[in-house]
Design an enzyme around this catalytic site. Structure first.
Site, PDB file in Angstrom:
ATOM      1  N   ASP A   1     -11.589   2.684   3.003  1.00  0.00           N
ATOM      2  CA  ASP A   1     -11.917   1.261   2.817  1.00  0.00           C
ATOM      3  C   ASP A   1     -13.409   1.086   2.531  1.00  0.00           C
ATOM      4  OD1 ASP A   1      -9.859  -0.553   2.809  1.00  0.00           O
ATOM      5  OD2 ASP A   1      -9.668  -0.623   4.987  1.00  0.00           O
TER       6      ASP A   1
ATOM      7  N   GLN B   1      -4.813  -1.477   9.504  1.00  0.00           N
ATOM      8  CA  GLN B   1      -4.576  -2.818   8.969  1.00  0.00           C
ATOM      9  C   GLN B   1      -5.129  -3.876   9.927  1.00  0.00           C
ATOM     10  OE1 GLN B   1      -3.220  -3.544   5.865  1.00  0.00           O
ATOM     11  NE2 GLN B   1      -3.891  -5.610   6.363  1.00  0.00           N
TER      12      GLN B   1
ATOM     13  N   LYS C   1       0.847  -1.209   0.000  1.00  0.00           N
ATOM     14  CA  LYS C   1       0.000   0.000   0.000  1.00  0.00           C
ATOM     15  C   LYS C   1       0.878   1.255   0.000  1.00  0.00           C
ATOM     16  CE  LYS C   1      -3.818  -2.321   2.281  1.00  0.00           C
ATOM     17  NZ  LYS C   1      -4.454  -2.682   3.555  1.00  0.00           N
TER      18      LYS C   1
END
Ligand code: NAP
Length: 302
Positions: free
Chosen positions: A121, A98, A54
């Site tokens: 997200d 995460q 990422k």
């Protein structure tokens, strides 16, 4: 091979280049770049490798990237305070925590503490609601379903009026992609059926699909005879079915398989995604796009 291969690796490159150019233009005109913070708790090797990917991608497209690594014993209270800090930071437009988090931390509480306008997200209940309403309400379509829709649209597959069958009803893939495909608008307008473990006759439904999206996590679940000739088959499944030695590195790597019997299905389908190299590369790409969207919303460009 009859089917056209939908290569996520190639489509990813096109989209990342589009994002890079847009970031440059916004920087020139508004003096700002998208800011993404990745919060990593502990040292889980799989989490570290996802986060590293990422970060690399964020750098590549010209974002401000903040990596915030926290010890495994950070308290829930301190983690919530950290999220609050980034919620208030004007240079940060996307906050990523995460997963998984250590057991002493309530994951739901942490994810729900993220400002919905920075929840790139797209899993915050506010964003799930926005997705359900559709149209201009949508801020951050969740990344894997958004990637699936991009693959379909950019391959030139007609979605309007198409029979879409989704195998799986998870909150991260099945339910959101089903919802997105039935919305009124471009890249959607489909007639959607969702099947799962309690479905009486999976084959019956799959055989009707013009677009078959499979996200079950069961290798070779979808049999070739379930595929309508010419259908578009999107295989989301990633199943580790063994190990092999990589020719490139000489190291042991997992053998991955999708949920569809690819070798047989590619002779029947019109379009098909490989595993790996299909849906997989799209998820982080869509995360970048959502972070850019966040800045654009803030600047009134969307
Ligand atoms: P999940 O939460 O385990 O959900 C699986 C869904 O499939 C459930 O709704 C389940 O039905 C259904 N299902 C399982 N076995 C079935 C069967 N035999 N017949 C019919 N339905 C069945 O999985 P997920 O998170 O959605 O992920 C699905 C797959 O996609 C996994 O292989 C995962 O690794 C992969 N994935 C890939 C990406 C990516 O490439 N970027 C991202 C996310 C997920 P019930 O609800 O009835 O149990």
């Amino acid at each position: 091979m009859a089917a056209k291969l939908i290569k996520g690796t190639e489509i990813r490159e096109v989209i990342l280049e589009e994002i890079t150019q847009e970031v440059k233009q916004i920087k020139e005109k508004h003096g700002m770049v998208p800011g993404l913070v990745t919060i990593l708790v502990g040292e889980n090797p799989a989490s570290i490798s996802y986060v590293t990917l990422k970060i690399q991608t964020a750098h590549r497209v010209g974002f401000k990237e903040v990596q915030d690594s926290q010890p495994v014993d950070i308290s829930e209270k301190d983690l919530l305070a950290l999220i609050d800090k980034y919620n208030k930071d004007d240079s940060i437009h996307g906050i990523l925590v995460q997963l998984p988090l250590p057991k002493h931390i309530d994951e739901k509480k942490v994810l729900n503490a993220i400002d919905p306008d920075k929840d790139v997200d797209g899993f915050h209940p506010v964003n799930v609601g926005r997705l359900m309403i559709g149209g201009s309400e949508v801020k951050f379509p969740p990344c894997t379903p958004a990637g699936i829709q991009e693959l379909i649209v950019r391959s030139g597959v007609e979605t309007s009026g198409a029979e879409v069958v989704v195998v799986g009803r998870s909150n991260i893939v099945g339910k959101p992609i089903a919802n997105m495909m039935l919305q009124k608008g471009p890249g959607a307008n489909s007639t959607v059926t969702v099947v799962h473990t309690r479905t009486k006759d999976m084959a019956f439904h799959c055989k009707r699909a013009d677009i078959l999206i499979v996200a079950a996590g069961v290798p070779d679940l979808v049999k070739p005879e379930w595929i309508k000739p010419g259908a578009c088959v999107i295989d989301v499944g990633v199943n580790r079915v063994g190990e092999k030695v990589s020719e490139k590195t000489g190291k042991k790597v997992a053998i991955l398989k999708g949920d569809v019997d690819f070798e047989a299905a590619k002779e029947i389908a019109g379009y098909i995604t490989p595993v790996p190299g299909g849906v997989g590369p799209m998820t982080i790409t869509m995360l970048m796009r959502n972070t850019l969207r966040s800045l654009k919303f803030k600047l009134g460009l969307m």
